[in-house]
Write a protein that holds these residues in place. Structure first.
Motif, PDB file in Angstrom:
ATOM      1  N   VAL A   1       5.976 -11.772   6.157  1.00 46.59           N
ATOM      2  CA  VAL A   1       5.737 -12.628   5.002  1.00 46.59           C
ATOM      3  C   VAL A   1       6.279 -11.938   3.755  1.00 46.59           C
ATOM      4  CG1 VAL A   1       3.940 -13.727   3.600  1.00 46.59           C
ATOM      5  CG2 VAL A   1       3.675 -13.616   6.076  1.00 46.59           C
ATOM      6  N   LEU A   2       6.023 -10.658   3.650  1.00 44.26           N
ATOM      7  CA  LEU A   2       6.486  -9.819   2.543  1.00 44.26           C
ATOM      8  C   LEU A   2       7.001  -8.512   3.129  1.00 44.26           C
ATOM      9  CD1 LEU A   2       3.370 -10.194   0.195  1.00 44.26           C
ATOM     10  CD2 LEU A   2       5.607 -11.212  -0.198  1.00 44.26           C
ATOM     11  N   PRO A   3       7.825  -7.783   2.388  1.00 44.06           N
ATOM     12  CA  PRO A   3       8.212  -6.460   2.875  1.00 44.06           C
ATOM     13  C   PRO A   3       6.973  -5.569   3.040  1.00 44.06           C
ATOM     14  CG  PRO A   3       9.553  -7.103   0.984  1.00 44.06           C
ATOM     15  CD  PRO A   3       8.469  -8.138   1.129  1.00 44.06           C
ATOM     16  N   SER A   4       7.018  -4.680   3.991  1.00 48.16           N
ATOM     17  CA  SER A   4       5.883  -3.802   4.284  1.00 48.16           C
ATOM     18  C   SER A   4       5.419  -3.047   3.046  1.00 48.16           C
ATOM     19  CB  SER A   4       6.256  -2.820   5.395  1.00 48.16           C
ATOM     20  OG  SER A   4       5.145  -2.047   5.762  1.00 48.16           O
ATOM     21  N   PHE A   5       6.364  -2.576   2.254  1.00 47.79           N
ATOM     22  CA  PHE A   5       6.055  -1.845   1.034  1.00 47.79           C
ATOM     23  C   PHE A   5       5.200  -2.708   0.098  1.00 47.79           C
ATOM     24  CE2 PHE A   5       7.353  -0.329  -3.246  1.00 47.79           C
ATOM     25  CZ  PHE A   5       6.926   0.981  -3.139  1.00 47.79           C
ATOM     26  N   ALA A   6       5.560  -3.985  -0.038  1.00 52.67           N
ATOM     27  CA  ALA A   6       4.819  -4.895  -0.906  1.00 52.67           C
ATOM     28  C   ALA A   6       3.418  -5.169  -0.349  1.00 52.67           C
ATOM     29  CB  ALA A   6       5.591  -6.207  -1.075  1.00 52.67           C
ATOM     30  N   ILE A   7       3.294  -5.246   0.963  1.00 54.64           N
ATOM     31  CA  ILE A   7       1.976  -5.448   1.574  1.00 54.64           C
ATOM     32  C   ILE A   7       1.081  -4.252   1.267  1.00 54.64           C
ATOM     33  CG2 ILE A   7       0.722  -5.660   3.760  1.00 54.64           C
ATOM     34  CD1 ILE A   7       3.256  -7.125   4.842  1.00 54.64           C
ATOM     35  N   ASN A   8       1.622  -3.047   1.421  1.00 52.57           N
ATOM     36  CA  ASN A   8       0.837  -1.833   1.156  1.00 52.57           C
ATOM     37  C   ASN A   8       0.294  -1.817  -0.266  1.00 52.57           C
ATOM     38  OD1 ASN A   8       1.707  -1.007   3.710  1.00 52.57           O
ATOM     39  ND2 ASN A   8       3.314   0.287   2.893  1.00 52.57           N
ATOM     40  N   LEU A   9       1.180  -2.032  -1.225  1.00 54.07           N
ATOM     41  CA  LEU A   9       0.780  -1.954  -2.627  1.00 54.07           C
ATOM     42  C   LEU A   9      -0.033  -3.168  -3.048  1.00 54.07           C
ATOM     43  CD1 LEU A   9       4.014  -0.472  -4.254  1.00 54.07           C
ATOM     44  CD2 LEU A   9       2.003   0.712  -3.344  1.00 54.07           C
ATOM     45  N   GLY A  10       0.390  -4.358  -2.585  1.00 54.01           N
ATOM     46  CA  GLY A  10      -0.335  -5.570  -2.947  1.00 54.01           C
ATOM     47  C   GLY A  10      -1.762  -5.565  -2.433  1.00 54.01           C
ATOM     48  N   ALA A  11      -1.943  -5.151  -1.182  1.00 55.77           N
ATOM     49  CA  ALA A  11      -3.292  -5.110  -0.608  1.00 55.77           C
ATOM     50  C   ALA A  11      -4.169  -4.114  -1.350  1.00 55.77           C
ATOM     51  CB  ALA A  11      -3.223  -4.761   0.873  1.00 55.77           C
ATOM     52  N   ALA A  12      -3.574  -3.018  -1.795  1.00 58.24           N
ATOM     53  CA  ALA A  12      -4.341  -1.967  -2.465  1.00 58.24           C
ATOM     54  C   ALA A  12      -4.954  -2.439  -3.778  1.00 58.24           C
ATOM     55  CB  ALA A  12      -3.455  -0.753  -2.716  1.00 58.24           C
ATOM     56  N   VAL A  13      -4.284  -3.360  -4.442  1.00 55.19           N
ATOM     57  CA  VAL A  13      -4.766  -3.790  -5.749  1.00 55.19           C
ATOM     58  C   VAL A  13      -5.501  -5.124  -5.676  1.00 55.19           C
ATOM     59  CG1 VAL A  13      -3.042  -2.449  -7.005  1.00 55.19           C
ATOM     60  CG2 VAL A  13      -2.522  -4.806  -6.349  1.00 55.19           C
ATOM     61  N   THR A  14      -5.789  -5.579  -4.470  1.00 47.20           N
ATOM     62  CA  THR A  14      -6.590  -6.795  -4.298  1.00 47.20           C
ATOM     63  C   THR A  14      -7.962  -6.402  -3.766  1.00 47.20           C
ATOM     64  OG1 THR A  14      -5.857  -7.154  -2.019  1.00 47.20           O
ATOM     65  CG2 THR A  14      -4.530  -8.169  -3.777  1.00 47.20           C
ATOM     66  N   LYS A  15      -8.735  -7.409  -3.391  1.00 42.65           N
ATOM     67  CA  LYS A  15     -10.089  -7.158  -2.920  1.00 42.65           C
ATOM     68  C   LYS A  15     -10.181  -6.927  -1.418  1.00 42.65           C
ATOM     69  CE  LYS A  15     -12.409  -9.627  -6.626  1.00 42.65           C
ATOM     70  NZ  LYS A  15     -13.363 -10.693  -6.971  1.00 42.65           N
ATOM     71  N   VAL A  16      -9.039  -6.785  -0.732  1.00 45.29           N
ATOM     72  CA  VAL A  16      -9.091  -6.537   0.701  1.00 45.29           C
ATOM     73  C   VAL A  16      -9.822  -5.212   0.935  1.00 45.29           C
ATOM     74  CG1 VAL A  16      -6.872  -5.334   0.924  1.00 45.29           C
ATOM     75  CG2 VAL A  16      -7.747  -6.634   2.834  1.00 45.29           C
TER      76      VAL A  16
END
Length: 193
Positions: A115-130
């Motif tokens: 869905v997104l590049p792995s790098f974006a998943i790592n950083l995006g997930a870190a700054v969300t409520k996951v």
């Protein structure tokens, strides 16, 4: 980076003995943190260096460790700033709540279906409520098939004459996953989010 460069890199690393093998593993880790080349290139070099199965294992373990490191770093140092920015976008806030409730599912799907590049998943997930646990488990489960696919593609690109049929099938699977990923991206981040 073409076939010769992957072979050349693998030959150089192999000539360094155990230090070269450690450097090859470290490349998979660093590439996950700072994507300087497509992962399939690093995966191909490690498959040449370690062999298909051990190369896949090295790629998988180091990629997971790199993802966890990126997640931890971004969560520790960037979360507060990004949360303030997310507050301005109600669609993202809704998606953030979904991540809080179903983080494992979203992370695993995003890893299996690009869905997104792995790098974006790592950083995006870190700054969300996951939740950290959901990120970790979703990464462990979701990265397994994708790293295996990328390792096989890297292997088969290097040995194209022996594996033409399988490589074409793997590339077809990869393209289908990309198309499915684009559909999920529109669904998750589009106007109906």
């Amino acid at each position: 980076m073409g076939k010769w460069n992957v072979h050349h890199l693998s030959d150089i690393l192999d000539s360094w003995g155990i230090m070269g093998h450690l450097a090859g593993a470290l490349l998979a880790y660093v590439q996950t943190l700072v994507p300087f080349v497509p992962f399939v290139v690093v995966a191909g070099a490690n498959v040449l260096l370690f062999g298909l199965w051990l190369g896949f294992l090295v790629n998988y373990v180091m990629s997971v460790l790199g993802a966890i490191t990126a997640f931890w770093f971004a969560r520790t140092y960037g979360r507060t700033w990004v949360e303030k920015k997310l507050g301005k976008y109600p669609q993202l806030a809704k998606f953030n709540e979904r991540l809080k409730r179903n983080g494992f599912l979203y992370i695993a799907i995003a890893r299996v279906i690009p869905v997104l590049p792995s790098f974006a998943i790592n950083l995006g997930a870190a700054v969300t409520k996951v939740k950290g646990r959901d990120f970790f488990l979703g990464t462990v489960v979701g990265k397994l098939p994708m790293i295996f696919l990328e390792s096989l593609i890297g292997h088969d690109l290097l040995y194209f004459h022996h594996n033409k049929g399988r490589l074409l099938l793997l590339l077809l699977v990869f393209i289908i996953l990309m198309l499915i990923g684009n559909r999920y991206k529109r669904k998750w981040f589009g106007s109906d989010s």
